[in-house]
Design a protein around this motif. Structure first.
Motif, mmCIF file in Angstrom:
data_model
loop_
_atom_site.group_PDB
_atom_site.id
_atom_site.type_symbol
_atom_site.label_atom_id
_atom_site.label_comp_id
_atom_site.label_asym_id
_atom_site.label_seq_id
_atom_site.Cartn_x
_atom_site.Cartn_y
_atom_site.Cartn_z
ATOM 1 N N ILE A 129 27.306 -40.690 24.859
ATOM 2 C CA ILE A 129 27.678 -42.091 25.062
ATOM 3 C C ILE A 129 26.758 -42.679 26.122
ATOM 4 O O ILE A 129 26.414 -42.015 27.105
ATOM 5 N N GLU A 130 26.384 -43.933 25.945
ATOM 6 C CA GLU A 130 25.476 -44.588 26.883
ATOM 7 C C GLU A 130 26.159 -44.792 28.236
ATOM 8 O O GLU A 130 27.298 -45.244 28.305
ATOM 9 N N PHE A 131 25.434 -44.482 29.310
ATOM 10 C CA PHE A 131 25.924 -44.734 30.666
ATOM 11 C C PHE A 131 25.268 -46.001 31.197
ATOM 12 O O PHE A 131 24.067 -46.217 31.022
ATOM 13 N N ILE A 132 26.068 -46.863 31.853
ATOM 14 C CA ILE A 132 25.513 -48.088 32.433
ATOM 15 C C ILE A 132 25.883 -48.174 33.909
ATOM 16 O O ILE A 132 26.951 -47.720 34.327
ATOM 17 N N VAL A 133 24.977 -48.722 34.709
ATOM 18 C CA VAL A 133 25.258 -49.010 36.122
ATOM 19 C C VAL A 133 25.883 -50.400 36.153
ATOM 20 O O VAL A 133 25.192 -51.414 36.122
ATOM 21 N N LEU A 134 27.183 -50.431 36.180
ATOM 22 C CA LEU A 134 27.943 -51.663 35.954
ATOM 23 C C LEU A 134 28.061 -52.509 37.213
ATOM 24 O O LEU A 134 28.252 -51.985 38.311
ATOM 25 N N VAL A 138 32.795 -51.982 25.519
ATOM 26 C CA VAL A 138 33.802 -51.782 26.573
ATOM 27 C C VAL A 138 33.338 -50.699 27.537
ATOM 28 O O VAL A 138 33.038 -49.570 27.122
ATOM 29 N N ALA A 139 33.255 -51.033 28.830
ATOM 30 C CA ALA A 139 32.940 -50.035 29.857
ATOM 31 C C ALA A 139 34.215 -49.269 30.177
ATOM 32 O O ALA A 139 35.242 -49.874 30.482
ATOM 33 N N MET A 140 34.144 -47.934 30.128
ATOM 34 C CA MET A 140 35.335 -47.105 30.310
ATOM 35 C C MET A 140 35.034 -45.954 31.260
ATOM 36 O O MET A 140 33.955 -45.359 31.201
ATOM 37 N N SER A 141 36.001 -45.635 32.121
ATOM 38 C CA SER A 141 35.838 -44.451 32.964
ATOM 39 C C SER A 141 36.152 -43.185 32.174
ATOM 40 O O SER A 141 35.704 -42.096 32.531
ATOM 41 N N SER A 142 36.933 -43.341 31.089
ATOM 42 C CA SER A 142 37.221 -42.222 30.168
ATOM 43 C C SER A 142 36.877 -42.676 28.756
ATOM 44 O O SER A 142 37.750 -43.103 27.995
ATOM 45 N N PRO A 143 35.595 -42.628 28.396
ATOM 46 C CA PRO A 143 35.155 -43.186 27.103
ATOM 47 C C PRO A 143 35.813 -42.544 25.885
ATOM 48 O O PRO A 143 35.866 -43.154 24.819
ATOM 49 N N ALA A 198 29.972 -45.690 29.146
ATOM 50 C CA ALA A 198 30.456 -44.956 30.319
ATOM 51 C C ALA A 198 29.999 -45.652 31.595
ATOM 52 O O ALA A 198 28.874 -46.143 31.688
ATOM 53 N N ALA A 199 30.908 -45.715 32.578
ATOM 54 C CA ALA A 199 30.590 -46.267 33.896
ATOM 55 C C ALA A 199 31.466 -45.567 34.924
ATOM 56 O O ALA A 199 32.465 -44.934 34.570
ATOM 57 N N THR A 200 31.093 -45.691 36.185
ATOM 58 C CA THR A 200 31.888 -45.020 37.215
ATOM 59 C C THR A 200 33.231 -45.730 37.377
ATOM 60 O O THR A 200 33.318 -46.957 37.216
ATOM 61 N N PRO A 201 34.278 -44.985 37.707
ATOM 62 C CA PRO A 201 35.599 -45.603 37.899
ATOM 63 C C PRO A 201 35.586 -46.709 38.947
ATOM 64 O O PRO A 201 36.217 -47.751 38.756
ATOM 65 N N SER A 202 34.864 -46.506 40.053
ATOM 66 C CA SER A 202 34.849 -47.516 41.118
ATOM 67 C C SER A 202 34.157 -48.795 40.663
ATOM 68 O O SER A 202 34.591 -49.899 41.009
#
Length: 569
Positions: A65-70, A105-110, A131-135
């Motif tokens: 899954i793609e990770f993004i720096v949100l 949709v950015a999700m901490s649990s994709p 995927a993005a960090t929870p914070s």
């Protein structure tokens, strides 16, 4: 897929990402070999070997899954609001953008398939998880769903007109309450839910000359949240008073009411108090979490020695335990945790309080009503005829109440109560000053506890630095020591709302009454002499407890100075 294959795949992914130093990678490989099949991801979390971003990148790569720096500016506001706030907050996700029939949709649990299904059912769009960090996601949720933005949208939709007649405005409110789309209802709802989600203990709604100011008390500190045009003041205040079953026509006298609401965090009791002022009625809403799991002594007194001393005190079959400290220092919370410890079903526990702030199951709680003649003293007399084992008195305010409490403690009852004094030893002189004979106090008192609440440094943004000589002198008494002391410094981020602090922790000064201290009490010795003897016997002062938290980097030096008198021991 076998456990070994999963572990090998995870290790290979970590190597490819090249986000760990060779030493860190070697430690992970060693842990994987010794884990007995335990998930590498859970080991990375548990041992704090990676940052939140590194962990999110690893999980995203494993799941392809793609990770993004949100960041908040990457989120389309309209897309964000396609997913209800409750769903976004519960599963820590937020809508980013839409393309044709796809919703990113950015999700901490994709891989949260249940949440993805809910979004697809609500929106009719195919969810593309990112995927993005929870914070980072929490920051975006806070930005796009915060009370200011919701309020601005609500105010923009209002047709605010100055009322020609107050009575007409009140009738309009009653009519609008039936309409769920009423902007005033949305405004009040956003104020209350925003406070609960911000962990506020109180909401202050303050009429000013030009605006209605909303402030939250978070971690003991007041924060201004927003301003509402004064033309909406009467409607907002009347709406709150209706919800709290208060008289909307009475604006000259103070009133009390309450509202019950349910959020995902649990059930909340909102205590509403109105006070007439020259600019209009001020309303303060106290937010009380009714969930019972908060009264766990292990969560409240986290220091092992303090916890042990509390448990030792309540193991006594009779006697008196006093909690001291200023208003808002957490005395009631600590007392309730002690009651829950005693609430085993084998004790008859009765409390007399003003007011009863929280309902505790299995405990009889009595509300003081001075207008009806039910005072602390009169309630206590009746309680003693109810065969109690444990009695909690909200506060000892006068000699009559103190005498009954001491008498009950000496006749086979465990009595818990509070006093307003600066330190633990001060409770002894305070009771003697209102008329309790020293020999009775010495015979009945088990212990006195002083308490304060220290704001904890935000773990997300706190920085560290090496203590200076003057700080070493304060913390250890040895400015010349070569030992390096690392302290925490509050900076501020979106996670802590730029305050640098996140949550609070109680620190204690627990004075247990020994035979030597009893002799000092009977002899009428001063607080200073009693405190010195207690320190000799191992009592940890408030200053020492606070210093301990600073040395553990849980709190900053600046925070400690605000809470504890660092000039005295």
């Amino acid at each position: 897929m076998s456990t070994n294959i999963v572990q090998n795949t995870t290790l290979e992914t970590i190597r490819k990402l090249e986000i760990l130093e060779p030493s860190q990678l070697a430690e992970v490989e060693k842990l994987a070999g010794d884990s007995g099949g335990k998930s590498i991801i859970s080991m990375l979390k548990g041992n704090n070997l990676v940052t939140d971003e590194q962990l999110a990148r690893i999980i995203a790569a494993i799941q392809n899954i793609e990770f993004i720096v949100l960041s908040p500016d990457m989120v389309d506001p309209i897309t964000a609001h396609m997913i209800p706030y409750e769903l976004s907050n519960e599963h820590n996700l937020i809508g980013i953008k839409t393309e044709e029939n796809k919703l990113y949709v950015a999700m901490s649990s994709p891989m949260n398939l249940a949440a993805r299904d809910q979004i697809e059912m609500r929106t009719g769009c195919k969810v593309v998880p990112l995927a993005a960090t929870p914070s980072a996601i929490k920051t975006c949720i806070r930005f796009h769903f915060n009370v200011q933005n919701v309020t601005r949208q609500t105010i923009a939709s209002m047709r605010l007109e100055k009322q020609q007649q107050k009575s007409k405005g009140e009738i309009d409110i009653l009519d609008r309450l039936q309409d769920s789309q009423d902007p005033i209802s949305s405004l009040v709802s956003s104020i209350i839910t925003g406070a609960i989600d911000s962990r506020a203990s109180d909401i202050h709604i303050e009429p000013q000359e030009k605006d209605l100011v909303i402030r939250y008390r978070i971690d003991g500190v007041m924060r201004k949240e927003l301003e509402i045009p004064s033309t909406a003041q009467a409607e907002v205040l009347s709406h709150i008073k209706i919800l709290a079953n208060m008289d909307i026509s009475e604006k000259r006298l103070p009133q009390d009411g309450h509202i019950t609401t349910v959020r995902k965090q649990g059930e909340f009791d909102l205590r509403v108090s109105s006070l007439p002022s020259v600019t209009g009625e001020k309303i303060v809403i106290r937010i009380l979490d009714k969930s019972g799991n908060r009264w766990n002594l292990d969560d409240i007194a986290t220091n092992r020695d303090d916890n042990k001393k509390f448990r030792s005190l309540v193991e006594n079959p009779y006697g008196m335990i006093l909690m001291t400290g200023p208003t808002g220092s957490g005395k009631t919370t600590t007392l309730y945790s002690l009651l829950q410890l005693l609430n085993t079903g084998r004790n008859n526990i009765v409390t007399v309080e003003d007011p009863v702030e929280y309902r505790l199951e299995g405990i009889t709680q009595v509300q003081v009503n001075t207008k009806a003649g039910l005072t602390f003293a009169s309630a206590l007399r009746s309680i003693l005829r109810q065969d109690p084992d444990v009695i909690l008195i909200g506060e000892i305010r006068d000699l009559e109440t103190a005498e009954i409490a001491v008498s009950a403690a000496m006749t086979g009852h465990l009595v818990l109560s509070t006093l307003h004094t600066n330190d633990a030893a001060g409770a002894i002189s305070r009771l003697m000053s209102i008329g309790v004979p020293p020999f009775l106090l010495a015979s009945s008192l088990l212990g006195s506890v002083a308490q304060r609440l220290v704001r904890l440094s935000c773990k997300t943004c706190r920085e560290t630095y090496v203590a200076r000589k003057e700080q070493k002198e304060i913390l250890t008494g040895d400015a010349q020591s070569d030992k390096e002391i690392i302290l925490a410094k509050n900076t501020g981020c979106d996670n802590c709302r730029k305050t640098g602090c996140m949550g609070r922790k109680a620190i204690y000064e627990i004075l247990t009454i020994s035979s030597q201290i009893r002799r000092l009490i009977v002899a009428g010795k001063s607080d200073t002499e009693i405190k010195e003897q207690a320190i000799k016997e191992g009592m940890k002062t408030l200053k020492a407890s606070g210093v301990e938290e600073v040395l553990l980097q849980n709190a900053s030096m600046e925070e400690l100075w605000q809470v504890v008198d660092m000039q005295v021991d």
